[in-house]
Scaffold this motif. Sequence first.
Motif, PDB file in Angstrom:
ATOM      1  N   GLU A   4     -16.051 101.153 -28.983  1.00  0.00           N
ATOM      2  CA  GLU A   4     -14.878 101.983 -28.329  1.00  0.00           C
ATOM      3  C   GLU A   4     -14.092 101.201 -27.246  1.00  0.00           C
ATOM      4  N   PHE A   5     -13.110 101.924 -26.947  1.00  0.00           N
ATOM      5  CA  PHE A   5     -12.021 101.450 -25.996  1.00  0.00           C
ATOM      6  C   PHE A   5     -11.571 100.161 -26.294  1.00  0.00           C
ATOM      7  N   PRO A   6     -11.029  99.825 -27.604  1.00  0.00           N
ATOM      8  CA  PRO A   6     -10.664  98.695 -27.931  1.00  0.00           C
ATOM      9  C   PRO A   6      -9.496  98.345 -27.387  1.00  0.00           C
ATOM     10  N   GLN A   7      -9.217  96.833 -27.249  1.00  0.00           N
ATOM     11  CA  GLN A   7      -8.032  96.113 -26.730  1.00  0.00           C
ATOM     12  C   GLN A   7      -7.731  94.954 -27.324  1.00  0.00           C
ATOM     13  N   ILE A   8      -6.519  94.541 -27.219  1.00  0.00           N
ATOM     14  CA  ILE A   8      -6.085  93.135 -27.760  1.00  0.00           C
ATOM     15  C   ILE A   8      -5.232  92.358 -26.792  1.00  0.00           C
ATOM     16  N   ASN A   9      -4.700  91.203 -27.176  1.00  0.00           N
ATOM     17  CA  ASN A   9      -3.665  90.704 -26.454  1.00  0.00           C
ATOM     18  C   ASN A   9      -2.385  91.218 -27.012  1.00  0.00           C
ATOM     19  N   TYR A  10      -1.946  92.576 -26.308  1.00  0.00           N
ATOM     20  CA  TYR A  10      -1.171  93.399 -26.675  1.00  0.00           C
ATOM     21  C   TYR A  10       0.345  92.769 -26.792  1.00  0.00           C
ATOM     22  N   GLY A  11       0.526  92.106 -25.669  1.00  0.00           N
ATOM     23  CA  GLY A  11       2.067  91.697 -25.451  1.00  0.00           C
ATOM     24  C   GLY A  11       2.402  90.676 -26.482  1.00  0.00           C
ATOM     25  N   GLN A  12       1.547  89.709 -26.968  1.00  0.00           N
ATOM     26  CA  GLN A  12       1.787  88.719 -28.086  1.00  0.00           C
ATOM     27  C   GLN A  12       1.467  89.330 -29.318  1.00  0.00           C
ATOM     28  N   TYR A  13       0.388  90.009 -29.537  1.00  0.00           N
ATOM     29  CA  TYR A  13      -0.343  90.258 -31.094  1.00  0.00           C
ATOM     30  C   TYR A  13      -0.047  91.816 -31.539  1.00  0.00           C
ATOM     31  N   ASN A  14       0.443  92.734 -30.805  1.00  0.00           N
ATOM     32  CA  ASN A  14       0.458  93.833 -31.017  1.00  0.00           C
ATOM     33  C   ASN A  14       1.446  93.972 -32.282  1.00  0.00           C
ATOM     34  N   THR A  15       1.096  94.625 -33.370  1.00  0.00           N
ATOM     35  CA  THR A  15       2.209  94.707 -34.699  1.00  0.00           C
ATOM     36  C   THR A  15       2.009  93.559 -35.800  1.00  0.00           C
ATOM     37  N   HIS A  16       1.175  92.450 -35.100  1.00  0.00           N
ATOM     38  CA  HIS A  16       1.254  91.038 -35.767  1.00  0.00           C
ATOM     39  C   HIS A  16      -0.363  90.812 -36.315  1.00  0.00           C
ATOM     40  N   PRO A  17      -0.290  90.022 -37.229  1.00  0.00           N
ATOM     41  CA  PRO A  17      -1.799  89.646 -37.595  1.00  0.00           C
ATOM     42  C   PRO A  17      -2.479  88.951 -36.230  1.00  0.00           C
ATOM     43  N   TYR A  18      -3.874  89.208 -36.155  1.00  0.00           N
ATOM     44  CA  TYR A  18      -4.395  88.778 -34.876  1.00  0.00           C
ATOM     45  C   TYR A  18      -5.942  88.530 -35.336  1.00  0.00           C
ATOM     46  N   ARG A  19      -6.546  87.973 -34.310  1.00  0.00           N
ATOM     47  CA  ARG A  19      -7.854  87.491 -34.648  1.00  0.00           C
ATOM     48  C   ARG A  19      -9.202  88.109 -33.782  1.00  0.00           C
ATOM     49  N   TYR A  20      -8.599  88.590 -32.429  1.00  0.00           N
ATOM     50  CA  TYR A  20      -9.872  89.200 -31.433  1.00  0.00           C
ATOM     51  C   TYR A  20      -9.282  90.586 -30.997  1.00  0.00           C
ATOM     52  N   PHE A  21     -10.320  91.186 -30.630  1.00  0.00           N
ATOM     53  CA  PHE A  21     -10.246  92.451 -29.790  1.00  0.00           C
ATOM     54  C   PHE A  21     -11.356  92.795 -29.065  1.00  0.00           C
ATOM     55  N   TYR A  22     -11.305  93.347 -28.199  1.00  0.00           N
ATOM     56  CA  TYR A  22     -12.449  93.529 -27.009  1.00  0.00           C
ATOM     57  C   TYR A  22     -12.655  95.090 -26.891  1.00  0.00           C
ATOM     58  N   GLY A  23     -13.745  95.469 -26.619  1.00  0.00           N
ATOM     59  CA  GLY A  23     -14.272  97.031 -26.214  1.00  0.00           C
ATOM     60  C   GLY A  23     -15.555  96.909 -25.512  1.00  0.00           C
ATOM     61  N   CYS A  24     -15.887  98.274 -25.478  1.00  0.00           N
ATOM     62  CA  CYS A  24     -17.124  98.483 -24.804  1.00  0.00           C
ATOM     63  C   CYS A  24     -18.123  98.839 -25.897  1.00  0.00           C
ATOM     64  N   GLY A  25     -19.561  98.499 -25.927  1.00  0.00           N
ATOM     65  CA  GLY A  25     -20.639  98.740 -26.722  1.00  0.00           C
ATOM     66  C   GLY A  25     -21.267 100.106 -26.132  1.00  0.00           C
ATOM     67  N   PHE A  26     -21.675 100.867 -26.974  1.00  0.00           N
ATOM     68  CA  PHE A  26     -22.215 102.400 -26.329  1.00  0.00           C
ATOM     69  C   PHE A  26     -23.625 102.737 -26.696  1.00  0.00           C
ATOM     70  N   ARG A  27     -24.483 101.734 -26.018  1.00  0.00           N
ATOM     71  CA  ARG A  27     -25.987 102.273 -26.167  1.00  0.00           C
ATOM     72  C   ARG A  27     -26.302 103.441 -25.263  1.00  0.00           C
ATOM     73  N   HIS A  28     -25.189 103.981 -24.887  1.00  0.00           N
ATOM     74  CA  HIS A  28     -25.496 105.181 -23.815  1.00  0.00           C
ATOM     75  C   HIS A  28     -24.227 106.164 -24.122  1.00  0.00           C
ATOM     76  N   LEU A  29     -24.129 107.152 -23.418  1.00  0.00           N
ATOM     77  CA  LEU A  29     -23.067 108.264 -23.444  1.00  0.00           C
ATOM     78  C   LEU A  29     -21.717 107.409 -23.153  1.00  0.00           C
ATOM     79  N   VAL A  30     -21.838 106.431 -22.199  1.00  0.00           N
ATOM     80  CA  VAL A  30     -20.391 105.604 -22.025  1.00  0.00           C
ATOM     81  C   VAL A  30     -20.884 104.294 -22.145  1.00  0.00           C
ATOM     82  N   GLY A  31     -19.918 103.422 -22.109  1.00  0.00           N
ATOM     83  CA  GLY A  31     -19.971 101.939 -22.190  1.00  0.00           C
ATOM     84  C   GLY A  31     -20.895 100.970 -21.265  1.00  0.00           C
ATOM     85  N   ASP A  32     -21.944 100.328 -21.882  1.00  0.00           N
ATOM     86  CA  ASP A  32     -22.764  99.731 -21.253  1.00  0.00           C
ATOM     87  C   ASP A  32     -23.015  98.310 -21.545  1.00  0.00           C
ATOM     88  N   THR A  33     -21.755  97.777 -22.500  1.00  0.00           N
ATOM     89  CA  THR A  33     -21.905  96.550 -22.625  1.00  0.00           C
ATOM     90  C   THR A  33     -20.251  96.144 -22.686  1.00  0.00           C
TER      91      THR A  33
END
Length: 555
Positions: free
Chosen positions: A434-463
């Motif tokens: 969850e909480f996904p983010q990308i290189n928004y300024g250059q790749y929002n609305t365009h084909p892209y390769r990477y995104f970043y986020g939090c892993g949720f092995r708990h009630l909140v992000g823990d990775t």
Amino acid sequence: MEQAEHKKSKDAKQVEQHFTDVHGLPCIEKIVRSVEETPEPIPTNIKGKIPEWINGNFLRNGPGKFEIGNQKFNHWFDGMALLHQFKIANGEVTYKSRFLSSSSYQANNETNRIAVSEFGTVTLPDPCKNVFQRFLSRFELPKPTDNDNVSFVTYKGDYYVSTETNFMHKVDPESLETVKKVDWSKFIAVNGATAHPHTDPDGTTYNMGNSYSPKGAHYNIIRVPPTKKSDEETLEGATVLCSIPSKDKSKPSYYHSFAMSENYVVFIEQPIKMDLMKIVTGKLTGSSISDSFYWNPKLNTIFHLINKQTGKVSSVKYMTKALSTFHQINAYEEDGFLIVDMCASNDGNAITNYNVQNLRKSGEALDEVYNTLDRAFPRRFVLPLNIDNDTPYNQNLNKLPFSTATCIRTSKDKVFCTYEDLHDEELHQYGGLEFPQINYGQYNTHPYRYFYGCGFRHLVGDTLIKMDLQGKKMKVWDQPGLYPSEPIFVPSPSPTAEDDGVVLSVVITPNEDKSTFLLVLDAQTFKELGRAEVPVNIPYGFHGAFDNKASATQM
């Protein structure tokens, strides 16, 4: 019929569904502790190296005060907005924070009680009023809160903090001082707007907001112009691009965000419903807004496509099974298809489970809360744009070689879609993303390769997780007992690749006192470059932004 389904849905919730069987989760109650503000900048302790090219303010928003006098807020979303600034320059970092000077915050402080209702907390009648006045106050409509504790957003180059009501606050990103309270409804006929607008390269900003009238609830697509004509301007020139009626007039769908491609706004109408009558009578019955939310898994999810130039809503409705989504990753058009990537789960009860009491549980009670929440995973939907009389029925229309998502025309103006997982089995070990983010300024609305986020092995992000869509490979930053928040990508000054830059995240340390830190990762390798340790406690927040227009003054 709808009432019966609502009752069945509520009854079903009594028999808790278990999605995982996790035991021994550590207590994280201090992520929802009240803290004092730090209005003057304080130095941080740097470990490793903060790249000297990073120059700006990393801004964060979230709840920072969970009690007023002897009264407590019920829900995580209710805490008083605390704004944070990490000023980064020349390899050094300072930290400061301020409570948002909202009307809600001021009224609470003046009366030393919860004076304004929040998402999960209903204000009690003022004890200073006489019995008759207190009785009458129960018949008042709930006043919308201006406790803007969700995100930092920009309109016309200015920073605002936002929640999901009709009030935002313009904020100075340098001083964190509250500049001006702004009411959406003074500019356009909406009763609120999301805290997740999208911005085109020219600065034009799009958002969504509901409106309620005797004709029922409507979903409105909002457009805000890119520039100001005067310094005092806020939302002048905002227009409603189009208005979509809710299928059920008194029970519209809840949405936290929406998707946007180059030519379309994509509204995802999901089966998380809001019972407006329950909200209107909340003061009388003692029900909070969160009590009016319910999940109806028998309903399909509908994708509505709105042309950004004309405001015309596509006559074709794209359907999929019931899903719950809070955050979209990206959307873009390719070869006659609209690709929509989002974090989603198959159960929509999560929002009401994030009350403060649950977050402060420990032992088996905490495990039970976690195991009854469905995980969110990144998914891709492919929507065919050119549906006409010649488009065949009952066969997969997706011809894109890189996606296994399906889209099948089932009637003249309906297409049923199934998703492709944007991950492999490894992500299940990390509790989804969850909480996904990308290189928004250059790749929002365009084909892209990477995104970043939090892993949720708990009630909140823990990775922290970096996902590579080529091969669905992932890189992970993981340290026991540490809880990273939403990762924000900041590009290098002269980037040579999509992931050439750093990822910033504020890492909360609930079991260690005054040791929260700003983490800086190399976005390409996902290795730690450095951290800036803050000598005060910080609660776990929601969303943030990097303001690279910050002045380059020395610290």
